[in-house]
Scaffold this motif. Structure first.
Motif, short mmCIF file in Angstrom:
data_model
loop_
_atom_site.label_atom_id
_atom_site.label_comp_id
_atom_site.label_asym_id
_atom_site.label_seq_id
_atom_site.Cartn_x
_atom_site.Cartn_y
_atom_site.Cartn_z
N LEU A 150 35.27 -51.01 -31.11
CA LEU A 150 35.01 -50.88 -32.54
C LEU A 150 36.17 -50.22 -33.27
O LEU A 150 36.39 -50.44 -34.46
N ASN B 189 30.40 -46.04 -36.83
CA ASN B 189 29.94 -46.58 -35.55
C ASN B 189 30.77 -46.05 -34.39
O ASN B 189 30.25 -45.73 -33.31
N GLN C 9 32.31 -48.88 -40.14
CA GLN C 9 32.87 -49.17 -38.81
C GLN C 9 33.33 -47.90 -38.11
O GLN C 9 33.08 -47.70 -36.92
#
Length: 636
Positions: free
Chosen positions: A300, A402, A399
């Motif tokens: 990620l 995450n 993002q």
């Protein structure tokens, strides 16, 4: 038990006894004193130890010029920093030998403590593994040091470590007087080098390091500092590099050496495995789950290969440091009196972090409070814990939020192939609430997390308060055997403890019973005379008081100590049942073991949320097969 896998852990000269001679150890301490070459200027230069002189002149250069001294600032700086380094390293080696002979490395374990101390003793860079050759050299250094101070009993070592001091210009200054030592460093113009004294589990853990102050919450917090130890010159054994930060009433300490080691061993190491390591991961569901969480964070982040990770290293480390800042200030927010936790409860809970009692859900609840802490009050009104920091990130950069989420999962994934290894009880308590918001293919439901944040925080608070009240009740009901024929209650014992310690006969009898009568002390080891109720109440808000009480309970009331361990296990099991019921899919049958059920649920949840990133057996294209480098383990 001691490890037999390498020489790093081979024992010293156990079993030897000697009569304690303070002047003999004083002589040893003077042997590491840096020689003064200031000639006739010595009497005047030593005046800088006086606060009035430092206040009058402001800095060392003005002092030297005003008194027409021929000594340079550089000479004095070299003397002071050399004296600090040599004296602290003397005590650090002595402390390691003491821990080794007593076989009491605490929850960190011998390997982590030994490898971290080996790094600082041999000046091993963070990017290099500790090898067997390093282990042999480490053992040689310790044996050489022990030859200098031999023979010493455990009692002698403990007595010398109780009030460590340093010699500046022939004058003794206690190491616990860190504000005075910092004032001297600042007066001499060494503002980047700082010295801080603290204790961990009753053991001294001072730090001499290059320090930079951070402002992670945009505005400075009045009376509270965020200190980044950028490079540690000396650290003590009980400050291993697996601990990236510490929280105190007036400051949070963040350690760049620790974050560098964690990055090298844990994150960069994902892409560099030897064939044996790959085979182990492929055959173990626990290790495979651990790797898949790390891969999720790296993917990620955009680091699909080792080369990509090098490019994002600075951003990755910055996020780690911001997360540590949020976690450490979360402790201060959640354990303050205005948060609903009484100060004595906070102190009792913090003392359990230093114990060897396992399993321990109280420490897990304390860490949970720090993570799930909402915005604070008063001077901390613009500060928050880890989850709130994550939620703020999710609104601006989902993002990255995450990535941070999986970083946190990995930080608490302490499971290995060894049952009940290092801090697995904390993982049982911490991971289920986090993983309940995980979604397939690396997704995270931050909206649900935000709506349930306060409820989870209150759940941890209830478990923390229940545990500390249970511990206090055991202390109160225990009978303390001071000597043959003399048993007293907790109230009398705690209220009159200092008076008992002051009586020569009682002290002697207590030592014969091996009761660890450390003086009642604040974190700086200053002696306290609790002469009235107000002072007694204040004493009981200090973590050090309850660390000592736990030692007294173990030695003077063994039956109550056994009850404490049993009650802690029951509290842990009860907490896991409540966690399973709330976060893992409903009430758990009394026939089922909550530990196995929680851990099975965690592994299934990790597989579901990181399945697209998971390591498939031992054949993975982004892994670089490397030959074994002969390392003896890692400390993260």
């Amino acid at each position: 038990m001691r490890s037999t896998t390498n020489n790093l852990h081979s024992s010293g000269r156990n079993g030897q006894r000697s009569i304690f001679r303070r002047k003999e150890l004083d002589r040893q301490l003077r042997s590491v004193e840096i020689p003064c070459s200031f000639g006739n200027d010595f009497p005047l230069i030593s005046q800088i130890l006086k606060k009035s002189i430092r206040k009058k002149y402001g800095n060392l250069q003005v002092f030297l010029d005003s008194n027409s001294l021929s000594v340079s600032v550089r000479q004095i700086k070299k003397y002071i920093i050399g004296q600090l380094r040599e004296t602290l390293m003397f005590y650090a080696k002595l402390n390691y030998l003491f821990l080794e002979k007593r076989d009491s490395f605490g929850k960190y374990g011998e390997q982590r403590v030994a490898i971290s101390f080996c790094r600082i003793l041999l000046k091993i860079p963070n990017f290099r593994d500790v090898t067997q050759m390093d282990a042999n050299q480490f053992r040689f250094e310790l044996n050489s040091f022990e030859d200098q101070i031999f023979p010493l009993s455990l009692f002698s070592m403990k007595k010398f470590l109780r009030k460590p001091y340093i010699l500046f210009f022939g004058e003794a200054i206690y190491l616990s007087s860190d504000s005075k030592i910092r004032s001297i460093l600042e007066f001499c113009g060494m503002r980047r080098i700082s010295y801080w004294f603290s204790t961990t589990g009753g053991e001294p853990t001072p730090h001499l390091a290059f320090v930079r102050e951070l402002t992670p919450f945009k505005n400075k917090v009045k009376g509270y500092s965020f200190l980044n130890f950028q490079r540690e010159i000396v650290r003590f054994p009980m400050s291993p590099l697996c601990a990236a930060g510490y929280s105190y009433r007036d400051r949070a300490e963040l350690r760049s050496d620790a974050t560098d080691i964690i990055f090298e061993n844990k994150w960069k190491g994902v892409f560099y495995k030897n064939e044996f390591e790959l085979m182990l991961i492929g055959s173990s569901p626990v290790l495979k789950a651990n790797e898949s969480v790390k891969q999720a964070a790296l993917y990620l982040m955009g680091a699909k290969r080792g080369g990509n990770l090098k490019k994002t290293r600075s951003q990755f480390l910055r996020m780690m440091i911001e997360g540590i800042c949020a976690h450490e200030v979360g402790h201060e927010i959640s354990l303050r009196a205005d948060s609903g936790v009484m100060r004595h409860e906070s102190a009792i809970g913090c003392s359990m972090s230093s114990s060897n009692i396992n399993p321990d859900a109280v420490t897990g609840a304390k860490e949970g409070l720090a993570d799930w802490a909402p915005y604070g009050k008063r001077r901390f009104k613009k500060c928050y814990g880890t989850v709130q920091w994550m939620l703020n990130l999710a609104k601006s950069n989902p993002q990255i939020a995450n990535v941070v989420y999986f970083q946190n999962i990995s930080d608490y994934f302490f499971y290995t192939e060894v049952q009940n290894d290092f801090m697995t009880d904390m993982a049982d308590v911490m991971l289920p609430p986090f993983l309940s918001f995980a979604r397939p293919k690396g997704g995270v439901d931050f909206n649900s997390m935000e709506s349930e944040q306060l409820g989870i925080y209150q759940f941890y608070q209830e478990r923390f308060k229940t545990g500390t009240q249970m511990i206090l009740e055991i202390y109160r009901k225990a009978s303390y055997r001071i000597r043959d024929g003399l048993t007293i209650s907790f109230d009398l014992f705690s209220a009159e403890l200092d008076r008992f310690l002051s009586h020569p006969r009682i002290r002697s009898e207590a030592q014969a019973c091996k009761v660890p009568y450390a003086l009642l002390r604040r974190e700086q080891s200053s002696r306290i005379r609790a002469t009235n109720r107000r002072e007694q109440a204040k004493v009981r808000t200090w973590t050090g008081y309850w660390i000592n009480m736990l030692g007294y309970l173990k030695a003077a009331s063994p039956d109550a100590y056994v009850r404490l361990k049993t009650s802690m296990e029951q509290h842990y099991i009860e907490t896991l049942r409540m966690i399973y019921s709330r976060f893992c899919g409903g009430p758990l049958s009394r026939r089922k073991d909550p530990v196995d059920s929680i851990r099975s649920w965690i592994l299934d949840r990790v597989e579901e949320s990181t399945g697209c990133f998971r390591l498939k057996g031992t054949n993975f294209q982004n892994y670089h097969i490397v030959k074994s480098r002969g390392n003896i383990g890692n400390e993260s």
